[in-house]
Design an enzyme around this catalytic site. Structure first.
Site, PDB file in Angstrom:
ATOM      1  N   CYS A 176       0.765  -1.380   0.120  1.00 28.50           N
ATOM      2  CA  CYS A 176       0.006  -0.120   0.049  1.00 28.50           C
ATOM      3  C   CYS A 176       0.564   1.297   0.074  1.00 28.50           C
ATOM      4  CB  CYS A 176      -1.147  -0.387   1.315  1.00 28.50           C
ATOM      5  SG  CYS A 176      -2.473  -1.483   1.331  1.00 28.50           S
ATOM      6  N   ARG A 220       3.779  -0.319  -4.884  1.00 28.75           N
ATOM      7  CA  ARG A 220       3.626  -0.783  -4.018  1.00 28.75           C
ATOM      8  C   ARG A 220       2.458  -1.761  -3.497  1.00 28.75           C
ATOM      9  NH1 ARG A 220       6.649   1.232  -0.253  1.00 28.75           N
ATOM     10  NH2 ARG A 220       5.170   0.473   1.853  1.00 28.75           N
ATOM     11  N   TRP A 272      -3.157  -2.859  -2.215  1.00 27.90           N
ATOM     12  CA  TRP A 272      -2.505  -3.700  -1.939  1.00 27.90           C
ATOM     13  C   TRP A 272      -3.641  -4.781  -0.965  1.00 27.90           C
ATOM     14  CZ3 TRP A 272      -0.454  -7.894  -0.023  1.00 27.90           C
ATOM     15  CH2 TRP A 272      -0.085  -9.912  -0.723  1.00 27.90           C
ATOM     16  N   ASN A 317      -1.440   1.895   5.592  1.00 31.67           N
ATOM     17  CA  ASN A 317      -0.562   0.332   5.539  1.00 31.67           C
ATOM     18  C   ASN A 317      -0.213  -0.470   6.359  1.00 31.67           C
ATOM     19  OD1 ASN A 317       2.878   1.225   4.019  1.00 31.67           O
ATOM     20  ND2 ASN A 317       1.118  -0.519   4.416  1.00 31.67           N
ATOM     21  N   GLY A 318      -0.301  -1.277   6.649  1.00 34.60           N
ATOM     22  CA  GLY A 318      -0.046  -2.681   7.175  1.00 34.60           C
ATOM     23  C   GLY A 318      -1.203  -3.839   8.052  1.00 34.60           C
ATOM     24  N   GLU A 325      15.745 -16.875 -10.824  1.00 38.41           N
ATOM     25  CA  GLU A 325      15.725 -16.199 -11.096  1.00 38.41           C
ATOM     26  C   GLU A 325      14.693 -15.719 -12.585  1.00 38.41           C
ATOM     27  OE1 GLU A 325      15.094 -12.883  -9.657  1.00 38.41           O
ATOM     28  OE2 GLU A 325      15.414 -11.457 -11.161  1.00 38.41           O
ATOM     29  N   LYS A 364      11.142 -13.932 -13.373  1.00 34.77           N
ATOM     30  CA  LYS A 364      10.894 -13.024 -13.656  1.00 34.77           C
ATOM     31  C   LYS A 364       9.810 -13.478 -14.994  1.00 34.77           C
ATOM     32  CE  LYS A 364      12.462 -10.641 -12.363  1.00 34.77           C
ATOM     33  NZ  LYS A 364      12.688 -10.431 -11.575  1.00 34.77           N
ATOM     34  N   GLU A 369       6.219 -13.945 -13.032  1.00 33.81           N
ATOM     35  CA  GLU A 369       5.836 -11.974 -13.070  1.00 33.81           C
ATOM     36  C   GLU A 369       5.375 -11.251 -13.759  1.00 33.81           C
ATOM     37  OE1 GLU A 369       8.995 -10.926  -9.184  1.00 33.81           O
ATOM     38  OE2 GLU A 369       9.858 -10.964 -11.180  1.00 33.81           O
ATOM     39  N   HIS A 388      15.986 -35.997 -11.311  1.00 23.76           N
ATOM     40  CA  HIS A 388      14.393 -36.699 -10.593  1.00 23.76           C
ATOM     41  C   HIS A 388      13.130 -36.246 -10.310  1.00 23.76           C
ATOM     42  CE1 HIS A 388      17.843 -38.180  -9.179  1.00 23.76           C
ATOM     43  NE2 HIS A 388      18.768 -36.881  -9.320  1.00 23.76           N
ATOM     44  N   LYS A 437       5.822  -4.005  -5.134  1.00 24.34           N
ATOM     45  CA  LYS A 437       7.441  -4.284  -4.897  1.00 24.34           C
ATOM     46  C   LYS A 437       7.385  -3.911  -3.720  1.00 24.34           C
ATOM     47  CE  LYS A 437      10.596  -2.106  -7.254  1.00 24.34           C
ATOM     48  NZ  LYS A 437      11.151  -3.332  -7.738  1.00 24.34           N
TER      49      LYS A 437
HETATM   50  C1  G6P Z   1       8.286  -8.206  -3.300  1.00 22.80           C
HETATM   51  C2  G6P Z   1       9.117  -7.762  -4.747  1.00 22.80           C
HETATM   52  C3  G6P Z   1      10.768  -8.306  -5.700  1.00 22.80           C
HETATM   53  C4  G6P Z   1      11.329  -8.118  -4.479  1.00 22.80           C
HETATM   54  C5  G6P Z   1      11.057  -8.719  -2.819  1.00 22.80           C
HETATM   55  C6  G6P Z   1      12.074  -8.924  -2.106  1.00 22.80           C
HETATM   56  O1  G6P Z   1       8.446  -9.602  -4.169  1.00 22.80           O
HETATM   57  O2  G6P Z   1       7.872  -7.494  -6.076  1.00 22.80           O
HETATM   58  O3  G6P Z   1      10.858  -7.559  -6.530  1.00 22.80           O
HETATM   59  O4  G6P Z   1      12.660  -9.094  -4.705  1.00 22.80           O
HETATM   60  O5  G6P Z   1       9.516  -8.297  -2.647  1.00 22.80           O
HETATM   61  O6  G6P Z   1      12.333  -6.779  -1.989  1.00 22.80           O
HETATM   62  P1  G6P Z   1      13.635  -6.235  -1.149  1.00 22.80           P
HETATM   63  O7  G6P Z   1      12.434  -5.563  -1.583  1.00 22.80           O
HETATM   64  O8  G6P Z   1      13.375  -6.705  -0.154  1.00 22.80           O
HETATM   65  O9  G6P Z   1      14.866  -6.934  -1.952  1.00 22.80           O
END
Ligand code: G6P
Length: 611
Positions: free
Chosen positions: A2, A27, A73, A99-100, A484, A488, A491, A507, A606
């Site tokens: 949020c 956010r 969010w 927010n929280g 990773e 990506k 996402e 396996h 994010k």
């Molecule tokens: C969220 C974001 C990711 C990020 C993760 C950890 O899931 O969408 O892109 O890697 O949080 O966030 P941080 O800010 O702690 O790296």
């Protein structure tokens, strides 16, 4: 998650709040709302992104010099107009955004229901707001006092901003566990989850700490603790330019951030890496040189992409520092009873510096005597402030929800930390270190070269965009790269993708291989190269469609690929910084090909400030 914004001063609040919300959409974007105070208190809110709110406010009365805004969010209650913030109290006099998560909201809600309250939404926010109003009415006290009393009963995390129609130019804010920045203007104040909403108005900010309450008026900022003692606000100067948070001609922030990587990696190395003298300067970390020399164990704590950076670093640390290294998901670590000895080193890795699980995990480890080193991107963020020392990644603001440039900057910083510790512990020879430092210095130029190959990547993205699933394989340093790459793609394009260690494929995942399945194999030349080529043969033999990330001029690997993306040769320890780039671009172009909103993928946020 949020995003929260606030303004009080002489200007119209609405345009400032809306602009701020657009900057904070990373956010969360389930719903958006504003509360504006002029002669009356007005609330407008709507499910969806800020643009949907703008549509419904067209032609409405939007005056008022005090305003708060929220981009959500969803946690408690589905995304809907009803659950959107701001919420109004039963009397209609108070408006609040949050927010929280209020963890004991069920209990507070029951107390309110017993007293005859009828709640209009499913949110914990509306419960807290009415709980505050109930205290205010019962005790005939000020709003400030009621907030203090209420927050002492609350468990969970929050940043709250409140407007009271009886105090038209005042915003009251409080924080615990979620971020809050206050910008100081001339006769005006700005509030935000981060500094981006206030960048064009002021560079002077105050980061509010946990258990602090701010009474914000145009001419005055009063900071107090929950015990009602006045605190002196610590004003800091921001070091971010407006251009850094704009798209700069790119179609998406994600693409801009991918293309920024030669510069961000360079910035991250600048002044720290001295290839000519074979040394590394990391002044924050160096204060702990003795502890690092003696340490037996390093635990890396992170979430998401940052966890993948930690996993890559594990291989580098083991190789260079001969230390026990563990890499933990913060969300798991915080709820275990982990064995931490005083003197253990915790490396917290986080782009935002606000991830709730990482924050609590390091708080716990700190209490047990660990030394906390932060590898953080956002300057002044909670994790940065909670760490004993650390090294910033200097990647600049990352706005695309899927992390890209922060990841490569994390790898660059973690690599330098590993080299530094290796040198301190004498576990890496000066000759090898010097060679690696020269190689590291050459990484930005090699990234630049990869970025000039986008046309073949676009073609491959078109060719494979309709696949239902993807498998990503890699071994050694390239195993986390495969993870990773898969993350990506998930996402950005919503295609199911799984990352796996190449040799483990036998396996289980090999059962999935058929003529439909694209298998991305990170197969650059390294000590496992021959083995990975065998894995590619195994996939080919089962008609799988191999997309190889391969070293330039590697004809043996090329022969095994249906499609190939080339990267320049590099030492295997540094190769992840290169090999991830085509994977970021592949995910990006597949997402675009599928018409997805790559900067704001569904359901994601994010900065994950709830657990
Ligand atoms: C969220 C974001 C990711 C990020 C993760 C950890 O899931 O969408 O892109 O890697 O949080 O966030 P941080 O800010 O702690 O790296």
């Amino acid at each position: 998650m949020c995003g929260i914004v606030g303004y009080t001063g002489l200007r119209d609040a609405y345009p400032i709040v809306i602009k701020g919300l657009k900057r904070l959409e990373y956010r969360g974007y389930d719903s958006t709302g504003v509360a504006l105070m002029s002669d009356t208190l007005r609330v407008y809110k709507k499910m969806g992104k800020v643009a949907s709110l703008e549509e419904i406010t067209l032609g409405k009365e939007l005056g008022g010099n005090t305003g708060i805004g929220h981009t959500r969010w969803a946690t408690h209650g589905e995304p809907s107009d009803r659950n959107a913030h701001p919420h109004l109290s039963a009397s209609g006099k108070l408006a609040m955004i949050h927010n929280g998560i209020i963890e004991n909201y069920g209990q507070l809600k029951q107390e309110l229901i017993n007293k005859g309250y009828q709640l209009k939404s499913d949110t914990d926010t509306e419960v807290l707001l009415n709980f505050i109003e109930e205290i205010k009415n019962n005790n005939a006290c000020s709003l400030e006092e009621a907030i203090r009393i209420a927050l002492k009963r609350v468990t969970g995390t929050y940043v709250i901003l409140l407007i009271d129609s009886e105090m038209p130019d005042t915003i009251i804010a409080a924080r615990k566990g979620s971020p809050l920045v206050i910008g100081i203007g001339k006769g005006e104040h700005f509030l935000g989850s981060d500094a981006s909403p206030m960048l064009e108005y002021t560079k002077e900010v105050v980061y509010v700490n946990d258990y602090e309450l701010a009474i914000v008026k145009p001419q005055e900022l009063i900071l107090k603790n929950l015990g009602n003692e006045r605190l002196t606000p610590y004003v800091q100067k921001l070091d971010i330019e407006l251009a850094a948070i704009e798209k700069g001609g790119y179609e998406h922030f994600m693409l801009k951030e991918i293309f920024e990587q030669p510069k961000t990696i360079f910035d991250c190395l600048r002044g720290r890496l001295h290839a000519d003298t074979g040394t590394i300067t990391l002044s924050g970390i160096e204060q702990y040189s003795k502890a690092l020399q003696k340490a037996n164990r390093i635990v890396m704590i992170a979430c998401g992409t940052s966890w993948h950076a930690g996993l890559t670093a594990e291989y580098i640390f083991e190789e260079c520092c001969r230390l026990n290294v563990e890499v933990e998901y913060a969300s798991e670590f915080r709820y275990r009873n982990p064995v931490i000895h005083p003197g253990d080193i915790i490396l917290a890795i986080s782009q935002s510096g606000e991830t709730a699980d990482t924050l609590v995990a390091i708080e716990n480890a700190k209490a047990k005597g660990a030394i906390i080193l932060g590898v953080v991107n956002v300057v002044g963020s909670s994790i940065a402030r909670m760490s004993h020392a650390g090294a910033y990644t200097h990647a600049g603001p990352e706005i695309g929800v899927a992390s890209t440039k922060a990841f490569t900057a994390q790898l660059a910083v973690l690599t330098m930390i590993a080299f530094k510790i290796g040198q301190l512990r004498n576990t890496i020879s000066q000759e090898r270190l010097s060679a690696l430092l020269h190689e590291l210095e050459a990484i930005p130029a090699k990234v630049e070269k990869i970025l000039s190959y986008v046309e073949p990547i676009k073609k491959i993205a078109k060719q494979y965009a309709q696949a239902r699933d993807f498998l990503y394989l890699g071994r050694g340093y390239n195993f986390p790269v495969a993870l990773e790459g898969a993350l990506k793609l998930k996402e950005i394009s919503y295609i199911h993708a799984e990352g796996y260690p190449a040799a483990e494929m036998k396996h289980g995942p090999i059962a999935l291989v058929d003529e439909q399945l694209p298998v991305v194999v990170v197969a650059t030349r390294d000590s496992y190269h021959e083995k990975v080529l065998s894995n590619m043969q195994e996939i080919k033999a089962r008609k799988g469609r191999v997309i190889g990330i391969i070293t330039e001029e590697d004809t043996a690997a090329l022969e095994l690929c249906e499609a190939a993306l080339h990267v320049p040769a590099a030492d295997e320890m540094l190769a992840p910084m290169l090999n991830v780039i085509p994977l970021q671009l592949l995910a990006y172009y597949i997402g675009v090909e599928k018409g997805c909103d790559v900067d704001k993928p569904r359901n994601l946020a994010k900065s994950v400030t709830v657990e």
